[in-house]
Design a protein around this motif. Structure first.
Motif, PDB file in Angstrom:
ATOM      1  N   GLN A  31      -0.367  -3.226 -10.616  1.00  0.00           N
ATOM      2  CA  GLN A  31      -0.862  -2.121  -9.793  1.00  0.00           C
ATOM      3  C   GLN A  31      -2.363  -1.838  -9.968  1.00  0.00           C
ATOM      4  OE1 GLN A  31       1.203   1.683 -11.494  1.00  0.00           O
ATOM      5  NE2 GLN A  31      -0.119   3.058 -10.386  1.00  0.00           N
ATOM      6  N   ASP A  32      -2.687  -1.169  -8.776  1.00  0.00           N
ATOM      7  CA  ASP A  32      -4.227  -0.942  -8.701  1.00  0.00           C
ATOM      8  C   ASP A  32      -4.458   0.285  -8.095  1.00  0.00           C
ATOM      9  OD1 ASP A  32      -7.018  -0.633  -8.865  1.00  0.00           O
ATOM     10  OD2 ASP A  32      -7.322  -2.331  -7.576  1.00  0.00           O
ATOM     11  N   GLY A  33      -4.381   1.571  -8.660  1.00  0.00           N
ATOM     12  CA  GLY A  33      -4.258   2.704  -7.802  1.00  0.00           C
ATOM     13  C   GLY A  33      -3.058   2.822  -7.202  1.00  0.00           C
ATOM     14  N   THR A  34      -3.097   3.113  -5.973  1.00  0.00           N
ATOM     15  CA  THR A  34      -1.862   3.175  -5.017  1.00  0.00           C
ATOM     16  C   THR A  34      -1.497   1.916  -4.556  1.00  0.00           C
ATOM     17  OG1 THR A  34      -3.299   3.985  -3.198  1.00  0.00           O
ATOM     18  CG2 THR A  34      -2.277   5.684  -4.546  1.00  0.00           C
ATOM     19  N   THR A  35      -2.027   0.832  -4.746  1.00  0.00           N
ATOM     20  CA  THR A  35      -1.767  -0.523  -4.188  1.00  0.00           C
ATOM     21  C   THR A  35      -1.105  -1.266  -5.378  1.00  0.00           C
ATOM     22  OG1 THR A  35      -3.642  -0.279  -2.852  1.00  0.00           O
ATOM     23  CG2 THR A  35      -2.771  -2.644  -2.987  1.00  0.00           C
ATOM     24  N   SER A  39      -0.448   4.282  -0.415  1.00  0.00           N
ATOM     25  CA  SER A  39      -1.288   5.566  -0.295  1.00  0.00           C
ATOM     26  C   SER A  39      -0.503   6.732   0.361  1.00  0.00           C
ATOM     27  CB  SER A  39      -2.519   5.076   0.515  1.00  0.00           C
ATOM     28  OG  SER A  39      -2.271   4.820   1.618  1.00  0.00           O
ATOM     29  N   PRO A  48       2.483   8.042  -2.595  1.00  0.00           N
ATOM     30  CA  PRO A  48       2.012   7.752  -4.233  1.00  0.00           C
ATOM     31  C   PRO A  48       2.935   8.035  -5.289  1.00  0.00           C
ATOM     32  CG  PRO A  48       0.885   9.524  -3.331  1.00  0.00           C
ATOM     33  CD  PRO A  48       1.374   9.007  -2.225  1.00  0.00           C
ATOM     34  N   MET A  89       5.400   5.308  -6.493  1.00  0.00           N
ATOM     35  CA  MET A  89       4.943   4.247  -7.490  1.00  0.00           C
ATOM     36  C   MET A  89       5.786   3.596  -8.281  1.00  0.00           C
ATOM     37  SD  MET A  89       2.523   1.823  -7.638  1.00  0.00           S
ATOM     38  CE  MET A  89       1.231   2.412  -6.697  1.00  0.00           C
ATOM     39  N   ASN A 115       0.957  -1.087   0.275  1.00  0.00           N
ATOM     40  CA  ASN A 115      -0.112  -0.057  -0.133  1.00  0.00           C
ATOM     41  C   ASN A 115       0.914   1.313  -0.022  1.00  0.00           C
ATOM     42  OD1 ASN A 115      -1.771   2.164   0.583  1.00  0.00           O
ATOM     43  ND2 ASN A 115      -3.005   0.997   1.951  1.00  0.00           N
TER      44      ASN A 115
END
Length: 226
Positions: A135-139, A111, A114, A117, A109
């Motif tokens: 990657q999925d968003g900030t995860t 978040s 960010p 990344m 994570n």
């Protein structure tokens, strides 16, 4: 044992030397042993710094193998994965929250950080651990590979990739110090300048040879060979 060999270079280490064209013109097969004479090299470059630079590269190779290329590396060392960001180096656990969903999925994570990344993804992909981050968003989701024959072979291949990186680094160090010698060629005889350059090459080759042995041992370990 390796350090003992290094310490004996002044008196005992011998390697192949390619003589200058003027001395061996027309006879490519004539090669003789060259003694590593640190006192002679010291007249043109800092020998201690040269050896430290080469040793640092070898130590980094061993560290990379230990941290990233074991059959348990994905679940055991992801926290200490080094991430370069804006000129500084962080471990992944310093900049991310790391969790697990069962034994086959690692969740990272980002978040709280960010902007890093891209650098984290690069560090994971370049680690040699054979991981496939998603990657999925900030995860970031990282499936932990099962220990199959294919996975073992993939890690063994990555061991060679990391060795090649170390080899290239050693060549860069060698060339850096040879350039130093060339800048001082007018201060000494051409024979001495040539001799020192060949001795620097021989020193670098010794470290590369040691690194190759480390690579072979690691590949045998990963592939389950004796």
């Amino acid at each position: 044992m390796f350090l003992a060999v290094i310490n004996q270079w002044n008196t005992s280490f011998k390697s192949e030397r390619f003589y200058s064209k003027g001395k061996e013109k027309g006879d490519k097969k004539k090669k003789g042993p060259v003694s590593i004479n640190e006192s002679e090299i010291e007249e043109l470059v800092n020998v201690s710094r040269l050896k430290e630079d080469l040793q640092r590269g070898l130590d980094q190779l061993k560290s990379d193998y230990m941290k990233h290329l074991s059959l348990r590396s994905a679940s055991g060392s992801i926290e200490n994965l080094q991430v370069d960001f804006e000129g500084e180096t962080f471990t992944l656990q310093e900049i991310a929250q790391i969790g697990r969903k069962g034994s086959q999925l690692i969740v990272v994570n980002l978040s709280g950080f960010p902007t890093v990344m891209k650098d984290v993804l690069k560090a994971i992909n370049d680690s040699g651990m054979g991981l496939n981050p998603q990657q999925d968003g900030t995860t970031i989701f990282i499936p932990v590979p099962k220990v199959t024959k294919e996975y073992r072979e993939s890690l063994a291949k990555n061991a060679k990739t990391l060795f090649q990186k170390f080899k290239d680094h050693s060549r860069d160090i060698q060339n850096k110090y040879i350039r130093e010698v060339k800048k001082k060629e007018k201060e000494v005889s051409s024979d001495q300048a040539h001799s020192v350059q060949q001795q620097i090459h021989s020193m670098a080759e010794l470290y590369v040879s040691e690194g190759e042995k480390v690579m072979i041992d690691k590949q045998n370990e990963l592939l389950g060979k004796d």
